[in-house]
Design a protein around this motif. Structure first.
Motif, PDB file in Angstrom:
ATOM      1  N   GLY A 163       0.796  -1.228   0.000  1.00 22.21           N
ATOM      2  CA  GLY A 163       0.000   0.000   0.000  1.00 22.21           C
ATOM      3  C   GLY A 163       0.822   1.268   0.000  1.00 22.21           C
ATOM      4  O   GLY A 163       0.288   2.362   0.195  1.00 22.21           O
ATOM      5  N   ILE A 164       2.129   1.152  -0.216  1.00 15.65           N
ATOM      6  CA  ILE A 164       3.000   2.340  -0.237  1.00 15.65           C
ATOM      7  C   ILE A 164       2.804   3.088  -1.555  1.00 15.65           C
ATOM      8  O   ILE A 164       2.964   2.514  -2.626  1.00 15.65           O
ATOM      9  N   GLN A 165       2.474   4.369  -1.463  1.00 20.00           N
ATOM     10  CA  GLN A 165       2.264   5.214  -2.636  1.00 20.00           C
ATOM     11  C   GLN A 165       3.442   6.175  -2.793  1.00 20.00           C
ATOM     12  O   GLN A 165       4.110   6.524  -1.822  1.00 20.00           O
ATOM     13  N   ASP A 166       3.669   6.607  -4.043  1.00 21.42           N
ATOM     14  CA  ASP A 166       4.750   7.572  -4.302  1.00 21.42           C
ATOM     15  C   ASP A 166       4.501   8.900  -3.596  1.00 21.42           C
ATOM     16  O   ASP A 166       5.449   9.616  -3.250  1.00 21.42           O
ATOM     17  N   LEU A 175       7.652   6.053  10.440  1.00 22.34           N
ATOM     18  CA  LEU A 175       6.985   5.940  11.738  1.00 22.34           C
ATOM     19  C   LEU A 175       5.979   4.796  11.797  1.00 22.34           C
ATOM     20  O   LEU A 175       5.611   4.348  12.891  1.00 22.34           O
ATOM     21  N   ASP A 176       5.521   4.307  10.634  1.00 23.18           N
ATOM     22  CA  ASP A 176       4.471   3.278  10.601  1.00 23.18           C
ATOM     23  C   ASP A 176       4.908   2.074   9.765  1.00 23.18           C
ATOM     24  O   ASP A 176       4.111   1.525   9.001  1.00 23.18           O
ATOM     25  N   ARG A 183       0.541  -5.358   5.904  1.00 19.48           N
ATOM     26  CA  ARG A 183      -0.285  -5.366   4.695  1.00 19.48           C
ATOM     27  C   ARG A 183       0.295  -6.292   3.624  1.00 19.48           C
ATOM     28  O   ARG A 183      -0.444  -6.868   2.827  1.00 19.48           O
ATOM     29  N   ILE A 184       1.616  -6.427   3.596  1.00 17.08           N
ATOM     30  CA  ILE A 184       2.268  -7.248   2.578  1.00 17.08           C
ATOM     31  C   ILE A 184       1.824  -8.704   2.693  1.00 17.08           C
ATOM     32  O   ILE A 184       1.776  -9.435   1.702  1.00 17.08           O
ATOM     33  N   LYS A 194       9.196  -7.638   6.667  1.00 19.89           N
ATOM     34  CA  LYS A 194       9.820  -6.665   7.556  1.00 19.89           C
ATOM     35  C   LYS A 194      10.388  -5.523   6.719  1.00 19.89           C
ATOM     36  O   LYS A 194      10.964  -5.767   5.664  1.00 19.89           O
ATOM     37  N   ILE A 195      10.227  -4.292   7.194  1.00 18.59           N
ATOM     38  CA  ILE A 195      10.743  -3.109   6.491  1.00 18.59           C
ATOM     39  C   ILE A 195      11.868  -2.501   7.316  1.00 18.59           C
ATOM     40  O   ILE A 195      11.678  -2.152   8.480  1.00 18.59           O
TER      41      ILE A 195
END
Length: 384
Positions: A163-166, A175-176, A183-184, A194-195
């Motif tokens: 759900g990461i948008q440009d 922070l989130d 979501r992945i 993991k990010i």
């Protein structure tokens, strides 16, 4: 006078907390100014006393010089008198300059309390200002995202699942991170994600995919079965299939999940020998499985008792001298495949004999019916 006092008392009561604090501050400031003024006065007096002492000393020195000049034994020359007069004039000029010089007022010292108050207000304000400017610039949305650990899924699919948008702020992603990583996992291939962040704008998505336990076979198509019990909807190219793999001939979602759960408790030694699993329901057991091994052994075991009974195969296997059937439907016993083929042939012969007998009976019934119909037609024709 009483009315004025009442007004003043009412005004004091009506003063707010801020006004009270302001009055206290003004009082403290007035006290500090008064203290500074006293110090200045003391300094002035000290200077005056010092100047008066200097004047007295200069007068004494001049009187001594006059006495020396008036003494008969030593008669000073005109040059000495002129030099003494010049020295006096120089001293008098210096003293006049000292008196004429205005005293520089001492700079008032700022109390540390006021400095700390100013710092506590200015620092947060500057930080908020800088953050606001940063968020308004394109720099706030720059993100470099890399995906690692994926082999069966595309990096773009994983980014889309996150759900990461440009247009998302880099600070919001930082922070989130856990929410985006969770979501992945909506992608059925992903077991965990993991990010990780690296300064200034680099993010790495590390994923772990579910293992491929086997393949559901339909015709010539092979669909991966994941360790989560999910059957992939897209078939695999046959060139990408491993040399040995487990095949399953049914794709019921509940049964496949139960099968994968049961196999997860089986040792790798037994699982590595399985070639094919198919449903072979009997009159007594609706969920009976027929498991074909790589060495052509067959195991009959209920799906609901797979994890309980299949481990016994490792103990029975050494006792089998030829390809056999290990029947675990009710109890555990084995017989050779040759015996099974003989039984199947006998059953097939019996079945064929029964079918042939039925056909004969049906043919006899048809003949009897035809004969009855012919007799009826002949009787009708005679009566006419």
């Amino acid at each position: 006078m009483s009315k004025d006092k009442k007004k003043e008392s009412n005004q004091k009561q009506e003063l707010s907390e801020w006004q009270k604090r302001n009055q206290e501050y003004l009082k403290k400031k007035a006290e500090e100014e008064a203290a500074l003024a006293e110090e200045k006065e003391k300094e002035k007096q000290a200077r005056k006393e010092a100047n008066s002492k200097l004047l007295e000393e200069s007068k004494k020195s001049s009187s001594e010089l006059d006495e020396e000049a008036s003494s008969p034994s030593k008669e000073p020359s005109e040059k000495e008198e002129k030099s003494q007069k010049g020295d006096r004039k120089v001293k008098e000029k210096k003293e006049k300059k000292k008196k004429e010089k205005p005293e520089k007022p001492a700079k008032p010292k700022i109390a540390p309390v006021h400095i700390w108050r100013a710092v506590s207000i200015l620092v947060p304000s500057v930080l908020v200002l800088l953050l606001s400017v940063y968020l308004l610039t394109p720099l706030s949305t720059i993100k470099n995202i890399e995906v690692k650990g994926n082999s069966n899924t595309q990096a773009d699919d994983i980014k889309q699942a996150s759900g990461i948008q440009d247009s998302d702020y880099t600070l919001a992603l930082l922070l989130d991170k856990e929410t985006y990583a969770e979501r992945i996992k909506s992608n059925h291939w992903i077991e965990s994600a993991k990010i990780n962040y690296q300064f200034p704008t680099n993010f790495t998505i590390e994923v772990k995919e579910f293992d491929i336990v086997g393949y559901y076979v339909s015709g010539e198509e092979h669909y991966p079965i994941l360790s989560s019990g999910t059957v992939e909807s897209t078939p695999v190219d046959r060139l990408n299939l491993p040399e040995t793999y487990l095949t399953v001939t049914f794709n019921d979602e509940q049964q496949v999940k139960e099968l994968i759960t049961g196999l997860s408790t089986i040792s790798e030694d037994i699982k590595s020998q399985i070639q094919k699993i198919e449903l072979a329901p009997s009159k007594a057991t609706a969920d009976l499985l027929k498991i074909t091994m790589l060495d052509t052994d067959e195991v009959l075991v209920p799906l609901s008792e797979l994890s309980k009974k299949l481990p016994y195969y490792s103990k029975i296997k050494p006792q089998l001298s030829e390809p056999s059937v290990v029947d675990m439907e009710a109890g555990v016993y084995s017989y050779t495949i040759a015996d099974k083929l003989i039984e199947e042939a006998e059953e097939k012969a019996k079945q064929e004999a029964k079918e042939a007998e039925k056909k004969k009976q049906e043919e006899e019934k048809k003949k009897q019916e035809e004969q009855g119909n012919q007799s009826q037609t002949s009787q009708q024709s005679q009566s006419r």
